[in-house]
Scaffold this active site. Structure first.
Site, PDB file in Angstrom:
ATOM      1  N   GLU A  42       0.771  -1.031  -0.030  1.00  0.00           N
ATOM      2  CA  GLU A  42       0.145  -0.032   0.025  1.00  0.00           C
ATOM      3  C   GLU A  42       0.847   1.120  -0.142  1.00  0.00           C
ATOM      4  OE1 GLU A  42      -3.501   0.418   2.004  1.00  0.00           O
ATOM      5  OE2 GLU A  42      -3.554  -1.466   2.942  1.00  0.00           O
ATOM      6  N   ASP A  43       0.403   2.289  -0.582  1.00  0.00           N
ATOM      7  CA  ASP A  43       0.843   3.577  -0.629  1.00  0.00           C
ATOM      8  C   ASP A  43       2.468   3.594  -0.650  1.00  0.00           C
ATOM      9  OD1 ASP A  43      -1.374   3.645   0.616  1.00  0.00           O
ATOM     10  OD2 ASP A  43      -1.199   5.180   2.002  1.00  0.00           O
ATOM     11  N   CYS A  88      -6.389   4.221  -2.616  1.00  0.00           N
ATOM     12  CA  CYS A  88      -6.789   2.481  -2.780  1.00  0.00           C
ATOM     13  C   CYS A  88      -8.012   2.082  -3.268  1.00  0.00           C
ATOM     14  CB  CYS A  88      -6.365   2.143  -1.430  1.00  0.00           C
ATOM     15  SG  CYS A  88      -7.154   2.682   0.014  1.00  0.00           S
ATOM     16  N   ASP A 105      -0.671  -0.281  -4.628  1.00  0.00           N
ATOM     17  CA  ASP A 105      -2.104   0.126  -5.152  1.00  0.00           C
ATOM     18  C   ASP A 105      -2.130   1.519  -5.679  1.00  0.00           C
ATOM     19  OD1 ASP A 105      -1.841   1.170  -2.825  1.00  0.00           O
ATOM     20  OD2 ASP A 105      -3.709   0.582  -1.832  1.00  0.00           O
ATOM     21  N   HIS A 106      -0.894   2.419  -5.349  1.00  0.00           N
ATOM     22  CA  HIS A 106      -0.695   3.703  -5.693  1.00  0.00           C
ATOM     23  C   HIS A 106       0.490   4.257  -5.220  1.00  0.00           C
ATOM     24  CE1 HIS A 106      -2.045   4.986  -1.891  1.00  0.00           C
ATOM     25  NE2 HIS A 106      -3.049   4.421  -1.907  1.00  0.00           N
TER      26      HIS A 106
END
Length: 541
Positions: free
Chosen positions: A17-18, A56, A234-235
């Site tokens: 994540e992130d 997300c 996700d990003h």
């Protein structure tokens, strides 16, 4: 393309994540990622991989469906807005009736599909998507040698991991030296900012150890050579002007693919969108990619030409409405703002918890931001932005008014317009969120999937009538399941609730003579409430 069961590879998705590409295999010299680098040494590293949205839930909805967020009504972050006064009440996005998740496609193909553990698709959590969705989900729980599709998600690198302790983060000094990190020019180079970035490096290191454990489990189980491993985020990372913004800083993500016998320590610059991840996985599993999907395979025999463009979106994130669309090619990024009269920095309390954001706001109030930092805190924004990423990787010099780039500007404008029309973004995004909610949830109520029914194929009833209560029949026979809700996925189980698991319905259920069988069934359309359960007993003579 169709593969036999013996030829189908296993697939492992390792999801962070992130996370921006602060990894050793991407050339970062501060980070500590030996396990991810080990994966990359036997795989393929994609330098130019991008998410479809810089947050997300819209991004994950896109990954799981192969469609852009606005095409399935998942572009606002999040649809659960019940605690935000004045916003539409909470709802679930309702994708078009033909949309089915990647995992459900693979279940139909015979894969054992597991998610451990985060979902966050915005269209609910349809129970038909996974064989097991829990914190115990693992390929090790599959029956026999069934091919598996396993997705593991790690939340350690989430934005909140950079916060101070009183905000749910850390109090100890980071292991990474704050003086060793690079601070992007649009952020204040202060001690709190450096500590936050150092914490992100620590969190990446912790995640790397988690990745290593998963890779070791593949080896221990003897399936590493039969398993395609895909690691992605996700990003981009949770720094201000990164997460939530469709620049490279918010959408450029690590993407590593290890396919034994096919990839071997190479780095490629091809443009890839995370909307391509699902179609690629289907293709590698030997499944046809549905033509409604926007993504395209980027690995394997089904690859056509590489992408010319990637696209990303920004809409309502938390409390504030916005609308931004962006297109990027191998050199330039074009950004279009639909609210140019508004400032970049809108009121999002969650984001404002970040130490670097707190520093930006403090220095802005004191009038101490430099020119580049002050751009993002301005009272309004340009209607368009154009950046030369080769010369300006941090996207700080807007070239829209430079006549030397007029041809590139027009080309990217046209590409964005064409994409918006082709994907339905121009139509869907013109609808307000409240209008969309009313259209998909009439009178503010979530639609409910109709309860499926049993249709016997036996002497005296050759699939002519439903038999909701079962009955006695001459065998052998089959029982089909019918649900009148368009696009519903149907599941069934044999036996009582405490001794059976839901199976995805793919065709008639065969019952042999001299059997007494209890069948259970229920259904769900994505975004709808699941149906009630129906149960019936069939006695076969």
């Amino acid at each position: 393309m169709s593969l036999s069961a013996d030829d189908r590879p296993n697939v492992l998705w390792i999801t962070m994540e992130d996370t921006s590409p602060r990894l050793g295999c991407y050339g970062d010299e501060v980070t500590r990622t030996p396990n991810i680098d080990r994966l990359a040494a036997d795989g393929r590293v994609y330098e130019n991989a991008f998410s479809t949205a810089p947050v997300c839930a819209p991004s994950r909805a896109s990954v799981m469906t192969g469609l852009y967020p606005s095409a399935i009504g998942s572009h606002h972050m999040r649809t659960r807005t019940h605690d935000r006064e004045g916003l539409p009440d909470s709802y679930q996005a309702v994708p078009p009736h033909y949309v089915t998740a990647i995992s459900e496609h693979l279940r139909r193909a015979g894969y054992y599909c597991t998610l451990n553990v985060k979902s966050d698709y915005q269209f609910g959590e349809p129970f038909t998507m996974w064989d097991d969705h829990s914190d115990e989900a693992h390929w090790r729980n599959r029956p026999g040698d069934t091919p598996f599709f396993a997705m593991f998600n790690n939340t350690v690198t989430h934005e909140s991991g950079m916060w101070d302790l009183e905000d749910g983060g850390h109090i100890d000094d980071p292991d990474t030296d704050p003086d060793a990190v690079d601070v992007p020019p649009y952020l204040p180079d202060t001690e709190p900012t450096r500590r936050a970035i150092a914490r992100q490096y620590d969190n990446i290191s912790e995640s790397d150890a988690w990745v290593g454990r998963l890779l070791d489990q593949l080896e221990a189980d003897g399936v590493a050579d039969e398993t395609i491993v895909i690691l992605w985020s996700d990003h981009g990372e949770g720094l201000p002007r990164c997460k939530r913004w469709p620049y490279d800083s918010g959408t450029n993500v690590p993407l590593i693919v290890r396919w034994p016998g096919e990839t071997d320590g190479e780095t490629v610059s091809d443009l890839v969108s995370l909307v391509d991840l699902g179609p690629t996985t289907l293709s590698l599993a030997g499944e046809d990619v549905p033509r409604y999907m926007h993504g395209r395979p980027f690995v394997g025999s089904e690859v056509d030409d590489s992408r010319e463009y990637v696209f990303s979106t920004r809409d309502r994130y938390d409390e504030e409405y916005d609308m931004v669309r962006s297109v990027r090619d191998e050199r330039f990024r074009y950004v279009r703002h639909y609210y140019p009269e508004r400032p970049f920095v809108l009121w999002i309390p969650y984001r404002n918890t970040h130490p670097a954001m707190d520093e930006l706001l403090r220095l802005d109030a004191d009038g101490e931001l430099n020119g580049v930092q002050a751009q993002w805190l301005a009272d309004s924004r340009p209607a368009e932005e154009l950046y030369d990423l080769q010369a300006d990787p941090h996207e700080t010099t807007n070239l829209v008014d430079d006549p030397a780039y007029e041809d590139d500007l027009e080309r990217l404008r046209t590409a964005l317009d064409d994409w918006r029309t082709a994907t339905g973004d121009a139509e869907r995004a013109s609808e307000s969120e409240r209008e969309m909610r009313e259209r998909t949830w009439p009178d503010g109520e979530q639609p409910r999937t109709a309860t499926p029914n049993f249709v016997p194929n036996a002497p005296g009833n050759r699939a002519r009538e439903c038999e909701p209560n079962g009955g006695t029949f001459e065998g052998p026979m089959t029982v089909s399941l019918y649900c009148p809700t368009q696009g519903a996925s149907i599941a069934y189980a044999i036996g009582s609730a405490d001794e059976s698991q839901w199976e995805l319905y793919t065709g008639p259920i065969r019952l042999d003579s001299d059997e007494e069988v209890t069948l259970r069934t229920k259904a769900v359309r994505y975004g709808y409430e699941a149906s009630t359960e129906r149960q019936a007993t069939f006695i076969v003579h």
